[in-house]
Design a protein around this motif. Structure first.
Motif, PDB file in Angstrom:
ATOM      1  N   ARG A 104     -28.637  -2.099  31.897  1.00 19.63           N
ATOM      2  CA  ARG A 104     -29.328  -3.347  32.222  1.00 19.63           C
ATOM      3  C   ARG A 104     -28.595  -4.580  31.682  1.00 19.63           C
ATOM      4  N   LYS A 105     -27.442  -4.379  31.057  1.00 16.45           N
ATOM      5  CA  LYS A 105     -26.681  -5.488  30.460  1.00 16.45           C
ATOM      6  C   LYS A 105     -27.530  -6.222  29.422  1.00 16.45           C
ATOM      7  N   GLN A 106     -28.277  -5.431  28.626  1.00 16.93           N
ATOM      8  CA  GLN A 106     -29.126  -5.961  27.570  1.00 16.93           C
ATOM      9  C   GLN A 106     -28.677  -5.360  26.247  1.00 16.93           C
ATOM     10  N   PHE A 107     -29.228  -5.861  25.156  1.00 20.94           N
ATOM     11  CA  PHE A 107     -28.948  -5.276  23.857  1.00 20.94           C
ATOM     12  C   PHE A 107     -30.138  -5.490  22.948  1.00 20.94           C
ATOM     13  N   ALA A 108     -30.159  -4.723  21.849  1.00 24.27           N
ATOM     14  CA  ALA A 108     -31.256  -4.790  20.881  1.00 24.27           C
ATOM     15  C   ALA A 108     -30.689  -4.538  19.493  1.00 24.27           C
ATOM     16  N   VAL A 109     -31.477  -4.896  18.479  1.00 23.54           N
ATOM     17  CA  VAL A 109     -31.092  -4.680  17.091  1.00 23.54           C
ATOM     18  C   VAL A 109     -31.811  -3.461  16.562  1.00 23.54           C
ATOM     19  N   GLN A 110     -31.031  -2.548  15.979  1.00 23.13           N
ATOM     20  CA  GLN A 110     -31.621  -1.416  15.275  1.00 23.13           C
ATOM     21  C   GLN A 110     -31.906  -1.895  13.854  1.00 23.13           C
ATOM     22  N   GLY A 111     -33.172  -1.866  13.463  1.00 24.63           N
ATOM     23  CA  GLY A 111     -33.616  -2.515  12.243  1.00 24.63           C
ATOM     24  C   GLY A 111     -33.078  -1.976  10.943  1.00 24.63           C
ATOM     25  N   GLU A 112     -32.911  -0.684  10.815  1.00 27.95           N
ATOM     26  CA  GLU A 112     -32.515  -0.130   9.525  1.00 27.95           C
ATOM     27  C   GLU A 112     -31.173  -0.653   9.039  1.00 27.95           C
ATOM     28  N   ASP A 113     -30.212  -0.769   9.947  1.00 28.44           N
ATOM     29  CA  ASP A 113     -28.881  -1.216   9.526  1.00 28.44           C
ATOM     30  C   ASP A 113     -28.406  -2.469  10.273  1.00 28.44           C
ATOM     31  N   HIS A 114     -29.279  -3.054  11.076  1.00 27.86           N
ATOM     32  CA  HIS A 114     -28.984  -4.289  11.814  1.00 27.86           C
ATOM     33  C   HIS A 114     -27.774  -4.152  12.734  1.00 27.86           C
ATOM     34  N   THR A 115     -27.596  -2.974  13.327  1.00 28.66           N
ATOM     35  CA  THR A 115     -26.538  -2.810  14.318  1.00 28.66           C
ATOM     36  C   THR A 115     -27.107  -3.128  15.698  1.00 28.66           C
ATOM     37  N   LEU A 116     -26.210  -3.495  16.599  1.00 24.79           N
ATOM     38  CA  LEU A 116     -26.621  -3.791  17.964  1.00 24.79           C
ATOM     39  C   LEU A 116     -26.425  -2.560  18.834  1.00 24.79           C
ATOM     40  N   LEU A 117     -27.382  -2.334  19.730  1.00 25.41           N
ATOM     41  CA  LEU A 117     -27.319  -1.240  20.696  1.00 25.41           C
ATOM     42  C   LEU A 117     -27.273  -1.840  22.091  1.00 25.41           C
ATOM     43  N   GLY A 118     -26.568  -1.191  23.003  1.00 28.32           N
ATOM     44  CA  GLY A 118     -26.563  -1.630  24.386  1.00 28.32           C
ATOM     45  C   GLY A 118     -25.276  -2.321  24.789  1.00 28.32           C
ATOM     46  N   ASP A 119     -25.416  -3.336  25.636  1.00 27.66           N
ATOM     47  CA  ASP A 119     -24.279  -4.083  26.177  1.00 27.66           C
ATOM     48  C   ASP A 119     -23.784  -5.065  25.124  1.00 27.66           C
TER      49      ASP A 119
END
Length: 185
Positions: A104-119
């Motif tokens: 979907r050309k989107q991204f999100a933050v994984q909270g535990e380590d503040h990494t980005l997931l997705g595009d």
């Protein structure tokens, strides 16, 4: 079902019970509706934690219907939150989320380590610098990254749409026009 916990400025939305396998678009639509109802009843724009703790696996169709469409609603302004983080992901569920967001050309933050997931082609450096700056204007980010202000504004727009950064009108721009102050939620 586990209860939703409200923190000082956060709403934690539990996606499932321990040991759950989430598999259909119908299930995804139902969870997204429940999430949106929880946000409406939570009051003014909380930071949202979407908690996948206990979810053992999810199909791509569930993730797309639940999370993919939620992020579309967030980007177009149908959903108002100060920020969004995903917590409780395990390797398998993190991969399902990443695939959905990339498609979907989107991204999100994984909270535990503040990494980005997705595009996340150029956004990780921007997000990392934003975290270091804490509160800043687009010009300051552009200078820190060695990019144009236009490029910085484009990246910041995506981060705001994903709920990764908050944007407020900055007081008294020196050059006229609108200036914004960006912060982490």
């Amino acid at each position: 079902m586990r209860s939703m916990k409200a923190k000082k400025y956060a709403l934690t939305f539990p996606v499932s019970e321990p040991g759950t396998f989430l598999s259909t678009r119908g299930e995804g639509a139902h969870k997204r509706s429940a999430l949106q109802a929880a946000l409406r009843s939570a009051g003014p724009a909380p930071v949202l934690e979407i908690d996948f703790t206990g979810t053992e696996a999810m199909t791509h169709s569930f993730v797309d219907e639940f999370l993919g469409k939620f992020y579309v609603s967030l980007a177009v302004g149908d959903v108002q939150v100060a920020g969004v983080i995903l917590i409780g992901l395990i390797k398998e569920t993190r991969e399902s989320v990443a695939v959905c967001l990339e498609r979907r050309k989107q991204f999100a933050v994984q909270g535990e380590d503040h990494t980005l997931l997705g595009d996340t082609n150029v956004i990780p450096d921007t997000y990392a610098r934003a975290r270091k700056l804490g509160a800043f204007r687009a010009q300051e980010l552009a200078e820190a990254l060695g990019i144009s202000v236009t490029n910085a504004n484009n990246r910041l727009k995506r981060l705001v749409q994903a709920g990764v950064l908050s944007r407020d009108r900055a007081p008294g721009p020196e050059r006229g026009g609108k200036e914004f102050l960006y912060t982490l939620p």
